[in-house]
Write an enzyme that holds these catalytic residues in place. Sequence first.
Site, mmCIF file in Angstrom:
data_model
loop_
_atom_site.group_PDB
_atom_site.id
_atom_site.type_symbol
_atom_site.label_atom_id
_atom_site.label_comp_id
_atom_site.label_asym_id
_atom_site.label_seq_id
_atom_site.Cartn_x
_atom_site.Cartn_y
_atom_site.Cartn_z
ATOM 1 N N LYS A 1 -32.550 9.677 -32.223
ATOM 2 C CA LYS A 1 -32.502 10.468 -33.466
ATOM 3 C C LYS A 1 -31.086 10.817 -33.932
ATOM 4 O O LYS A 1 -30.875 11.768 -34.683
ATOM 5 C CB LYS A 1 -33.351 11.754 -33.384
ATOM 6 C CG LYS A 1 -34.741 11.585 -32.845
ATOM 7 C CD LYS A 1 -35.446 10.351 -33.281
ATOM 8 C CE LYS A 1 -35.905 10.365 -34.718
ATOM 9 N NZ LYS A 1 -36.546 9.042 -35.037
ATOM 10 N N SER B 1 -35.279 16.613 -35.403
ATOM 11 C CA SER B 1 -35.714 15.248 -35.727
ATOM 12 C C SER B 1 -36.595 14.694 -34.606
ATOM 13 O O SER B 1 -37.636 14.076 -34.859
ATOM 14 C CB SER B 1 -34.474 14.370 -35.935
ATOM 15 O OG SER B 1 -34.825 13.093 -36.368
ATOM 16 N N HIS C 1 -30.415 2.965 -25.907
ATOM 17 C CA HIS C 1 -30.231 4.401 -25.666
ATOM 18 C C HIS C 1 -29.699 4.644 -24.249
ATOM 19 O O HIS C 1 -29.557 5.794 -23.837
ATOM 20 C CB HIS C 1 -31.566 5.144 -25.766
ATOM 21 C CG HIS C 1 -32.129 5.268 -27.150
ATOM 22 N ND1 HIS C 1 -31.358 5.513 -28.263
ATOM 23 C CD2 HIS C 1 -33.412 5.213 -27.588
ATOM 24 C CE1 HIS C 1 -32.141 5.591 -29.328
ATOM 25 N NE2 HIS C 1 -33.378 5.404 -28.955
#
Length: 292
Positions: free
Chosen positions: A50, A135, A105
């Site tokens: 996010k 988010s 990530h």
Amino acid sequence: MDSLDLVSPYLFKHKRRNFLVKEKMRPTDLDALRHFEIRPTDIFLVTYPKSGTVWMQQILVQIMDAAHPDWAEDATNRTRVPWLEERSVDNPTRERADPQIYGSHLPPDMLPQGVKDKQIKVVYVWRNPKDILVSLYHFSNSWMLLETPKSFEDFFQQFLDGNVYMGSWFDHIQDYHKVRDQLNIHFVQYEDMLKDLRGEVVKLCAFLGRHLTDEAIDHVVDTSTFKNMKTNPKANYKDLVETNRYKTETMRKGIAGDWKNVFTVAQNEHFDSVFREKMSNMPLNCIWEIKE
Ligand code: A3P
């Protein structure tokens, strides 16, 4: 079959980070990614969830477009920028032409060894963690692979404790900050892109060694605005909504300071005190809001 260190029915812990039970990657698969073949021309887009991954995908795809005559006209950014964590060593996507952009990530100690050894270019996008929290809360209500939060209060604490997808935001950014001199890494702040997208695209082009004309840069900027991405099915992951993997669009608000609409005063004070404590060793100027 690996036995999993479950954090919840949806997340398992591996090397301090939390991964998705419902995805096929298991600890041995994640560890195998250390040996994933890296080419000198590869580019990595790394983020904590996010932080603006989909946005940077669009920017990188546009900047690299001329180098990719192999890209099909109707291909989505998701296929153009494959996700490392969905690869395995025996599925190396090597039929693609160079240069290949990967998204990830993963923290630095779990990236392929070649990222450091070959000094390939890494673009790390970061964002103020209050907006990330909000988010990610909405995303947890949307993505079928994540647990639906019981309440915002519950999720707020889980985020601060690092009991969310990919683990602690504080660890992620600090881990990358610690190895910044060992990697060929370019940090980009989400809020700086909101303030001056063109300026950030120009810096990115310099980092990537891409010489774009002013018109080409204008095109990158224009196609990467929130408004234009929201209506571009190649960029906005709408297919995941249409196939019921996301309940809502990932292009939600795209602003800095949405947390002010959600946090209570007490939550904000609590967040600030945790932030001060956890980030005391690392200088970081977060941009918490941008006033219209
Ligand atoms: P919000 O949920 O706050 O709206 P990621 O791609 O890493 O999952 O990050 C998603 C966040 O980036 C979402 O934030 C999304 O709206 C925002 N985003 C995506 N494209 C953007 C753009 N062109 N401009 C600003 N924000 C964008």
